[in-house]
Write a protein that holds these residues in place. Structure first.
Motif, PDB file in Angstrom:
ATOM      1  N   TRP A 122       0.844  -1.063  -0.023  1.00 43.48           N
ATOM      2  CA  TRP A 122       0.053   0.186  -0.079  1.00 43.48           C
ATOM      3  C   TRP A 122       0.819   1.193   0.035  1.00 43.48           C
TER       4      TRP A 122
ATOM      5  N   THR B  77       2.680   2.056  -3.415  1.00 43.41           N
ATOM      6  CA  THR B  77       2.059   2.552  -4.642  1.00 43.41           C
ATOM      7  C   THR B  77       2.165   3.976  -5.331  1.00 43.41           C
TER       8      THR B  77
ATOM      9  N   SER C  55     -13.459  -1.456  -6.131  1.00 47.37           N
ATOM     10  CA  SER C  55     -13.159  -1.266  -4.654  1.00 47.37           C
ATOM     11  C   SER C  55     -14.703  -1.302  -3.943  1.00 47.37           C
TER      12      SER C  55
ATOM     13  N   ASN D  12     -10.253  -4.142  -2.304  1.00 53.33           N
ATOM     14  CA  ASN D  12      -9.559  -3.196  -3.313  1.00 53.33           C
ATOM     15  C   ASN D  12      -8.968  -3.978  -4.293  1.00 53.33           C
TER      16      ASN D  12
ATOM     17  N   LEU E  88      -6.149  -2.623  -7.048  1.00 53.85           N
ATOM     18  CA  LEU E  88      -5.570  -1.429  -7.387  1.00 53.85           C
ATOM     19  C   LEU E  88      -4.439  -1.699  -8.376  1.00 53.85           C
TER      20      LEU E  88
END
Length: 724
Positions: A18, A21, A481, A519, A521
């Protein structure tokens, strides 16, 4: 300070995908484009969905990942799944999820194999070969799965027959003289009929637990042979029949424990021969002098009928299982001829579920009914060659449950109402009824004298009723999401204590409040799921050994609060990083109990103490690297897994002797795949640092001791696989 640093490192590792990113794409200009993470399609909610779409905390692991990580038992699965603990004691596997589930008798985490409920704890690790995937649902699953799903559900889904002629042969050898040979043959008989056969042979001839007596018997070793046959028939384009038959036989000294502290002064005063006992306190050591052995036979058959008619899917799941155990145990685990034990147990279980799924406009509907008839026999025979206070030398004690019959009935409904394209309401309800009857007799004998009944032959009957709802909502923030929140209840059934006289324990109940955020991503290269939960846990079922009687009693209440994080990140086609983190506070709210190991302290208030098998912090980081093609063909995959557990308590009194201190486990594998993917060679090391850690604990006031079982020591080995 050291503990805080470990937690910080674990949390940082979990959050790395996370946090990175925002800067990751600059690095990927050099390493190449990211790759999408493969999403597994699961049937955890009795319909086909991806994990990311399900409004629940669920972990799904493919069979290929399990094989590459060397996971063949629930004990290994626990280091992949957040908040899960698993361990064996006296040959029985017990699983807890979020501190809920551990029990002698009925499991508190429901195990299903190809949709068929497994009623005994020991069935959770039988014949689990040729697996397509494992699905672990965390939290009470009272609506869709019903009884004994308080902690959650573990679904083992085996490989279905395919329409190709194919198969494989797998062989492995590891330290402790452990070997496995497995073969699979898949045959398409014609366009509508397919068959699949798997045979597996396993042995470990050198025990994990060493006997310190000269010529003494080492334990935690054994042999097992199993097989499964599956037949898939497309009767028509809309009607399918899936048949299966499974068998297993295992033997060896697997029903054991070791003492973790010396007999108390009070126990020695009552039984003076304990004063000279050899009690090895090193990990994985025993001084047992009586025979230890177990012989287990298991057979199962299943039939699944799937019929698509008028826009509905009708499914019938029928299962039959037979289990027979015979054990010899040294129940003092030391070099005194104090407590040799024999046990015989057998059971027959028939289950039938029918469910119908379809849509009524904007509402997805699933309705169903469930029936189970379980018949069990259990006999435990104690010998006391030296006597055991207050019983004289040469006496015996028998506990016998002749005909323990459980009939379970349930009806359930589950609804998903699509309010808009992005918003859903979730609702479900299950009504269950259990009827139990038990014929029992317990008796003492003193030499040639006639037996003396401690529980005269009698028949006991009881009924339980329950209603377990689930309500919630899900909102898709975007196509990648979604947020969800649920309220649900679960129930673990009560029953009769087999080693007491007409003594009933009540069902335990969990009320759960949970919310999560799922999520996808970076164009699918990163999956990141977080969740939080609160449990109101009442009438907990706890097992205590008082004298020679192992009894299940109900504690007052507990509270469980926690948070979980799971992530998978593939920054490029070569690298995959997986991680999970669980933070848990599971404590008794109101509980007073007597510790039979320290009776002089009287009844103790353990309110605020931690539940057993509920570490405050647990985490796992997995790193996989796939190489470019190498010079002599094929490519190499390297896997590294690091798992952390904070201190774990195994008894409600939370003393230092009741705990396993924080530990870290390290596993590694290097796999070569041939260029045509027909051959694999895997070199592996499990528990690379040879960490000693306890996985289960109980206690007995007869010896004033705790008894434990241990996790597997370091093993290194090689595995070869040939596909055809």
């Amino acid at each position: 300070m050291k503990h805080a640093v470990r937690i910080s490192l674990c949390a940082s590792a979990m959050m790395a995908p996370w946090l990175l990113t925002t800067d990751a794409w600059g690095a990927q200009a050099e390493t190449g484009p990211a790759s999408m993470v493969d999403e597994l399609v699961v049937t955890a909610q009795k319909r086909s969905e991806t994990v990311q779409d399900i409004p629940a905390a669920i972990t799904a692991v493919s069979g290929a990942v399990l094989q590459q990580r060397g996971v063949s038992q629930p004990e290994g699965l626990q280091f992949i799944v957040p908040s899960m603990q698993a361990g064996r004691l006296l040959g029985q596997t017990a699983i807890t999820i979020r501190g809920v589930g551990l029990n002698q008798g009925s499991p508190g985490v429901a195990i299903h194999v190809d949709g068929v409920y497994q009623p005994r704890p020991s069935m959770g690790d039988l014949a689990q070969t040729d697996i397509a995937r494992v699905e672990v649902l965390r939290g009470p699953q009272g609506t869709l799965y019903g009884r004994n799903a308080n902690g959650g559900v573990v679904n083992f889904v085996t490989q279905d027959p395919t329409d190709r002629f194919e198969g494989y042969v797998l062989g492995s050898y590891a330290s402790y003289d452990e070997g496995r040979l497995q073969g699979v043959l898949n045959v398409p008989v014609n366009e509508r009929i397919r068959a699949r056969l798997v045979l597996d042979s396993w042995r470990r001839d050198e025990g994990f637990v060493k006997n310190v007596l000269p010529g003494g018997q080492d334990v935690d070793r054994g042999r097992a042979t199993s097989g499964r046959f599956k037949l898939a028939v497309d009767v028509t384009d809309d009607l399918a029949l899936d048949l299966s038959a499974t068998g297993l036989h295992s033997s060896g000294p697997t029903s054991y424990f070791t003492l973790s502290n010396k007999p108390s002064a009070d126990a020695v005063a009552k039984n003076p021969y304990l004063a000279t006992a050899i009690v090895p306190l090193q990990p994985r050591r025993i001084s047992a002098d009586d025979p230890i052995g177990a012989d287990r036979s298991y057979a199962a058959a299943g039939a699944i009928i799937t019929w698509k008619v008028a826009g509905l899917q009708v499914k019938s799941i029928t299962g039959y299982q037979r289990l027979a155990d015979q054990e010899q145990r040294d129940d003092d685990a030391i070099n005194v001829n104090g407590l040799p034990v024999e046990r015989w147990a057998r059971s027959n279980t028939f289950t039938q579920e029918v469910n119908v799924a379809g849509s009524l406009g904007a509402v997805e509907v699933l309705v169903g009914a469930f029936y189970m008839r379980d018949t069990a026999y259990d006999k435990l025979h104690y010998n006391f060659p030296l006597g055991l206070s207050p019983l004289p030398a040469g006496s015996t004690l028998d506990f016998e449950s002749f005909d323990y019959v459980t009939k379970s009935y349930a009806a359930f409904v589950d609804l998903t109402w699509h309010l808009t394209e992005r918003a859903k309401l979730i609702g479900g309800l299950r009504y269950s009824e259990d009827r139990q009857s038990d014929v029992q007799r317990n008796f003492l004998t003193f030499g040639p004298a006639a037996p003396i009944d401690t529980c005269p032959l009698q028949r006991n009957e009881i009924q339980f009723h329950s209603t377990t709802p689930r309500v919630g909502a899900q909102y898709d923030v975007s196509d990648n999401s979604n947020l969800y929140a649920t309220f649900s209840k679960g129930l673990k059934i009560g029953g009769f204590n087999p080693y007491d006289c007409n003594q009933v324990f009540k069902p335990e109940k969990v009320t759960s409040y949970e919310a999560g955020w799922k999520n996808k991503l970076l164009d699918g290269a990163l999956l990141l799921n977080v969740g939080a939960f609160y449990y109101d846990y009442t009438d907990l079922q706890l097992n205590q050994v008082v004298g020679l009687v192992s009894k299940i009693t109900n504690a007052a209440a507990a509270r469980v609060v926690g948070a979980e994080l799971e992530s998978t990140w593939r920054p490029d086609p070569h690298w995959t990083l997986t991680g999970n983190l669980s933070l848990l506070k599971a404590t008794y709210k109101d509980f007073v109990n007597l510790d039979t190991l320290t009776p002089a302290l009287g009844a103790q208030d353990v309110s605020g103490n931690y539940l057993s098998n509920a570490p405050r912090v647990s985490a796992n980081v997995g790193l996989t690297y796939d190489s470019e093609p190498i010079a002599f063909g094929g490519h190499v995959r390297t896997l590294l897994d690091v798992s952390y557990r904070s201190k774990i308590y195994f008894r409600e009194f939370n003393t230092a002797l009741d705990a396993q201190r924080a530990y870290v486990l390290l596993n590694a594998s290097v796999i070569w795949f041939s260029a045509d993917d027909k051959y694999q060679v895997r070199l592996f090391a499990q528990n690379l640092t040879n960490k000693n850690y306890i996985v289960r604990m109980s206690s007995s006031d007869n010896f004033g001791s705790r008894f434990v079982s241990w996790g597997a020591p370091r093993q290194v080995g090689v595995e070869l696989k040939a596909n055809f």
